[in-house]
Design a protein around this motif. Structure first.
Motif, PDB file in Angstrom:
ATOM      1  N   THR A  96     -15.089   7.181  43.544  1.00  0.00           N
ATOM      2  CA  THR A  96     -13.690   7.602  43.391  1.00  0.00           C
ATOM      3  C   THR A  96     -12.896   6.434  42.816  1.00  0.00           C
ATOM      4  OG1 THR A  96     -13.018   6.898  45.618  1.00  0.00           O
ATOM      5  CG2 THR A  96     -13.825   9.162  45.383  1.00  0.00           C
ATOM      6  N   ILE A  97     -11.656   6.700  42.456  1.00  0.00           N
ATOM      7  CA  ILE A  97     -10.829   5.692  41.797  1.00  0.00           C
ATOM      8  C   ILE A  97     -10.446   4.536  42.724  1.00  0.00           C
ATOM      9  CG2 ILE A  97      -8.600   6.818  42.290  1.00  0.00           C
ATOM     10  CD1 ILE A  97      -7.795   6.118  39.389  1.00  0.00           C
ATOM     11  N   ASP A  98     -10.436   4.786  44.031  1.00  0.00           N
ATOM     12  CA  ASP A  98     -10.026   3.728  44.960  1.00  0.00           C
ATOM     13  C   ASP A  98     -11.044   3.430  46.052  1.00  0.00           C
ATOM     14  OD1 ASP A  98      -9.746   6.099  46.323  1.00  0.00           O
ATOM     15  OD2 ASP A  98      -7.610   5.865  46.769  1.00  0.00           O
ATOM     16  N   ASP A 119     -16.337   5.658  35.089  1.00  0.00           N
ATOM     17  CA  ASP A 119     -15.068   5.933  35.767  1.00  0.00           C
ATOM     18  C   ASP A 119     -14.395   4.622  36.156  1.00  0.00           C
ATOM     19  OD1 ASP A 119     -14.890   8.852  35.886  1.00  0.00           O
ATOM     20  OD2 ASP A 119     -16.694   8.721  37.123  1.00  0.00           O
ATOM     21  N   SER A 120     -13.090   4.558  35.979  1.00  0.00           N
ATOM     22  CA  SER A 120     -12.365   3.315  36.253  1.00  0.00           C
ATOM     23  C   SER A 120     -11.859   3.264  37.686  1.00  0.00           C
ATOM     24  CB  SER A 120     -11.197   3.165  35.270  1.00  0.00           C
ATOM     25  OG  SER A 120     -10.300   4.248  35.382  1.00  0.00           O
ATOM     26  N   LEU A 121     -11.325   2.099  38.060  1.00  0.00           N
ATOM     27  CA  LEU A 121     -10.742   1.874  39.380  1.00  0.00           C
ATOM     28  C   LEU A 121      -9.230   1.705  39.262  1.00  0.00           C
ATOM     29  CD1 LEU A 121     -13.332  -0.712  40.730  1.00  0.00           C
ATOM     30  CD2 LEU A 121     -13.080   1.654  41.514  1.00  0.00           C
ATOM     31  N   ASP A 122      -8.555   1.799  40.388  1.00  0.00           N
ATOM     32  CA  ASP A 122      -7.115   1.548  40.448  1.00  0.00           C
ATOM     33  C   ASP A 122      -6.890   0.040  40.416  1.00  0.00           C
ATOM     34  OD1 ASP A 122      -4.447   1.317  40.948  1.00  0.00           O
ATOM     35  OD2 ASP A 122      -4.442   2.436  42.829  1.00  0.00           O
ATOM     36  N   LYS A 172     -10.075  12.776  42.894  1.00  0.00           N
ATOM     37  CA  LYS A 172      -9.817  11.333  42.961  1.00  0.00           C
ATOM     38  C   LYS A 172     -10.776  10.522  42.076  1.00  0.00           C
ATOM     39  CE  LYS A 172      -8.200   9.310  46.538  1.00  0.00           C
ATOM     40  NZ  LYS A 172      -8.070   8.643  47.847  1.00  0.00           N
ATOM     41  N   SER A 174     -11.383   9.060  38.252  1.00  0.00           N
ATOM     42  CA  SER A 174     -10.503   8.710  37.138  1.00  0.00           C
ATOM     43  C   SER A 174     -10.734   9.582  35.911  1.00  0.00           C
ATOM     44  CB  SER A 174     -10.684   7.239  36.763  1.00  0.00           C
ATOM     45  OG  SER A 174     -11.958   7.007  36.202  1.00  0.00           O
TER      46      SER A 174
END
Length: 324
Positions: A96-98, A119-122, A172, A174
């Motif tokens: 997930t992003i976070d 997929d990227s992160l926050d 959730k 990205s």
């Protein structure tokens, strides 16, 4: 042309191809932890197979490969184990992003470089990553949505209103967020288009089939936009069972071989092709970082739109994929 040159430059820096040979500067074996969120989808399974095929006999790098099995808890446990075992670098495909942020922060504290893939992160959470190897998912979402409009104009030119369904992955992630934003950009001023629903089908074939069946019971559907090709296959299963094979405009994203075959037989209008080899690009970025090379902060893989007009050509180029 400038964009293509820039992407080529990034590829040269990363040694992006999975077939690329290690740099002559590399003298010592490095240990790289690779964390996948799951291998349930064909795309993620292809990533795992590519890593195993490329690096299993590579004496200059040791790969510790972990499957998070769809659990953020397990992915974080895998990451902690890798960090505590003192890997030299991490390559992370986030669940997930976070969710993985605490473990990325832990790696930062230990001085272990992290390359994030797909997929990227926050990044507002005070973490640092060496590079992001991904696709422009917002642009990909727009490409798929534009392709849907093309198909609707072609198949249903006389319809006053087009009823369309969007199937997405988990909220959730990205890529899900970005692809939906791209879709909104494409469709926001198309008054003729009626989005009857946007549903989370979890990037899963069976889930998508159930959602599609429910939609077909409620509306006459002219188009289905799927955020990945596994859901396209579930949609095709539902359409076949309802005698609607090849009638609605079905659009996907990924490019796996079975969906390109469905384009050939007319069940799917088109897809946006990506390549799972980006996981190898991420490993090469991590190796470059460990070798003291300057690697790009972001490397974006090019995507290709495939329809009946170019599907055979793209398949001959190796643009479809399925790792046996």
């Amino acid at each position: 042309m400038k964009k293509r040159l820039a992407m080529f430059f990034c590829l040269v820096i990363l040694g992006a191809s999975c077939a690329a040979e290690p740099s002559a500067q590399e003298t010592a074996c490095c240990r790289i932890g690779v964390s996948l969120p799951h291998t349930d989808s064909v795309y993620r399974s292809a990533m795992k197979s590519l890593v195993e095929q490329k690096y299993q006999d590579n004496e200059s790098v040791e790969i510790i490969l972990a499957d998070g099995e769809g659990s953020q808890k397990k992915q974080n446990e895998d990451l902690r184990d890798m960090i505590d075992s003192e890997v030299d670098a991490l390559v992370l495909v986030p669940n997930t992003i976070d969710g993985p942020i605490p473990m990325v922060r832990y790696a930062n504290e230990k001085g272990i470089p992290v390359v994030v893939v797909d997929d990227s992160l926050d990044m507002t959470q005070g973490i640092s990553v060496a590079s992001l190897v991904t696709s422009d998912n917002e642009e990909i979402g727009k490409m798929a949505a534009d392709l849907m409009l093309q198909g609707l104009e072609e198949k249903y030119p006389e319809e006053e209103v087009w009823n369309v369904v969007e199937l997405t992955g988990a909220p959730k992630v990205s890529s899900v967020i970005s692809r939906k934003e791209g879709r909104k950009q494409s469709w926001e001023e198309i008054e003729r288009l009626n989005l009857v629903g946007s549903y989370d089908a979890d990037y899963d074939r069976e889930h998508a089939k159930r959602v599609m069946q429910a939609c077909l019971n409620l509306w006459e559907i002219h188009g289905i936009l799927c955020q990945n090709d596994m859901m396209v296959l579930g949609v095709c299963d539902a359409l076949r069972e309802n005698g609607l094979w090849g009638k609605p405009v079905v659009i996907g994203i990924d490019g796996q071989r079975e969906v390109l075959n469905r384009i050939l037989d007319g069940a799917v209008y088109g897809t946006v092709v990506l390549q799972p080899q980006m996981i190898c690009d991420g490993i090469e970025a991590a190796r470059g970082c460990l070798n003291g090379e300057e690697i790009p902060a972001v490397y974006r893989q090019e995507a290709v739109v495939v329809t009946a007009e170019n599907v055979l050509e793209e398949m001959q180029k190796g643009k479809s994929w399925k790792i046996e």
